[in-house]
Write a protein that holds these residues in place. Structure first.
Motif, mmCIF file in Angstrom:
data_model
loop_
_atom_site.group_PDB
_atom_site.id
_atom_site.type_symbol
_atom_site.label_atom_id
_atom_site.label_comp_id
_atom_site.label_asym_id
_atom_site.label_seq_id
_atom_site.Cartn_x
_atom_site.Cartn_y
_atom_site.Cartn_z
ATOM 1 N N MET A 1 -4.364 -4.400 -4.327
ATOM 2 C CA MET A 1 -5.155 -5.617 -4.488
ATOM 3 C C MET A 1 -6.652 -5.334 -4.460
ATOM 4 O O MET A 1 -7.396 -5.969 -5.179
ATOM 5 N N ALA A 2 -7.061 -4.405 -3.629
ATOM 6 C CA ALA A 2 -8.485 -4.083 -3.537
ATOM 7 C C ALA A 2 -8.998 -3.520 -4.861
ATOM 8 O O ALA A 2 -10.146 -3.767 -5.240
ATOM 9 N N THR A 3 -8.156 -2.781 -5.560
ATOM 10 C CA THR A 3 -8.558 -2.220 -6.843
ATOM 11 C C THR A 3 -8.851 -3.325 -7.853
ATOM 12 O O THR A 3 -9.841 -3.256 -8.583
ATOM 13 N N TRP A 4 -8.010 -4.361 -7.898
ATOM 14 C CA TRP A 4 -8.239 -5.478 -8.826
ATOM 15 C C TRP A 4 -9.503 -6.229 -8.477
ATOM 16 O O TRP A 4 -10.234 -6.673 -9.362
ATOM 17 N N LYS A 5 -9.789 -6.378 -7.182
ATOM 18 C CA LYS A 5 -11.018 -7.055 -6.761
ATOM 19 C C LYS A 5 -12.239 -6.286 -7.254
ATOM 20 O O LYS A 5 -13.199 -6.882 -7.752
ATOM 21 N N ILE A 6 -12.196 -4.979 -7.123
ATOM 22 C CA ILE A 6 -13.321 -4.157 -7.569
ATOM 23 C C ILE A 6 -13.496 -4.266 -9.075
ATOM 24 O O ILE A 6 -14.620 -4.410 -9.581
ATOM 25 N N ILE A 7 -12.403 -4.231 -9.817
ATOM 26 C CA ILE A 7 -12.472 -4.321 -11.277
ATOM 27 C C ILE A 7 -13.015 -5.676 -11.712
ATOM 28 O O ILE A 7 -13.896 -5.767 -12.572
ATOM 29 N N VAL A 8 -12.508 -6.747 -11.123
ATOM 30 C CA VAL A 8 -12.957 -8.097 -11.492
ATOM 31 C C VAL A 8 -14.417 -8.294 -11.122
ATOM 32 O O VAL A 8 -15.206 -8.819 -11.919
ATOM 33 N N ASN A 9 -14.818 -7.871 -9.933
ATOM 34 C CA ASN A 9 -16.215 -8.021 -9.518
ATOM 35 C C ASN A 9 -17.141 -7.204 -10.414
ATOM 36 O O ASN A 9 -18.212 -7.677 -10.793
ATOM 37 N N SER A 10 -16.740 -6.010 -10.771
ATOM 38 C CA SER A 10 -17.551 -5.185 -11.669
ATOM 39 C C SER A 10 -17.698 -5.845 -13.032
ATOM 40 O O SER A 10 -18.786 -5.868 -13.613
ATOM 41 N N PHE A 11 -16.614 -6.400 -13.543
ATOM 42 C CA PHE A 11 -16.651 -7.090 -14.833
ATOM 43 C C PHE A 11 -17.588 -8.297 -14.782
ATOM 44 O O PHE A 11 -18.393 -8.503 -15.688
ATOM 45 N N LEU A 12 -17.490 -9.083 -13.715
ATOM 46 C CA LEU A 12 -18.358 -10.252 -13.585
ATOM 47 C C LEU A 12 -19.826 -9.854 -13.480
ATOM 48 O O LEU A 12 -20.691 -10.501 -14.075
ATOM 49 N N ILE A 13 -20.105 -8.801 -12.742
ATOM 50 C CA ILE A 13 -21.485 -8.329 -12.625
ATOM 51 C C ILE A 13 -22.011 -7.894 -13.984
ATOM 52 O O ILE A 13 -23.143 -8.210 -14.356
#
Length: 50
Positions: A1-13
């Motif tokens: 789950m932490a990996t998806w959070k990092i990917i989504v946050n990076s995409f949004l940034i």
């Protein structure tokens, strides 16, 4: 789950950063040198997203 959070946050940034750069580039391209003000940048941001 932490990996998806990092990917989504990076995409949004990246999306927010790209939109900011596009707004600033549009502002610099269309600015009137005699009427530079913070409100002019705000107007360009509103026009860009409307």
């Amino acid at each position: 789950m932490a990996t998806w959070k990092i990917i989504v946050n990076s995409f949004l940034i990246l999306v927010i950063l790209a939109a900011s750069i596009a707004v600033i580039a549009d502002y610099r391209k269309h600015k009137d040198d005699e009427n530079i003000s913070p409100w002019l940048l705000f107007v360009h941001v509103v026009r860009f997203f409307s």
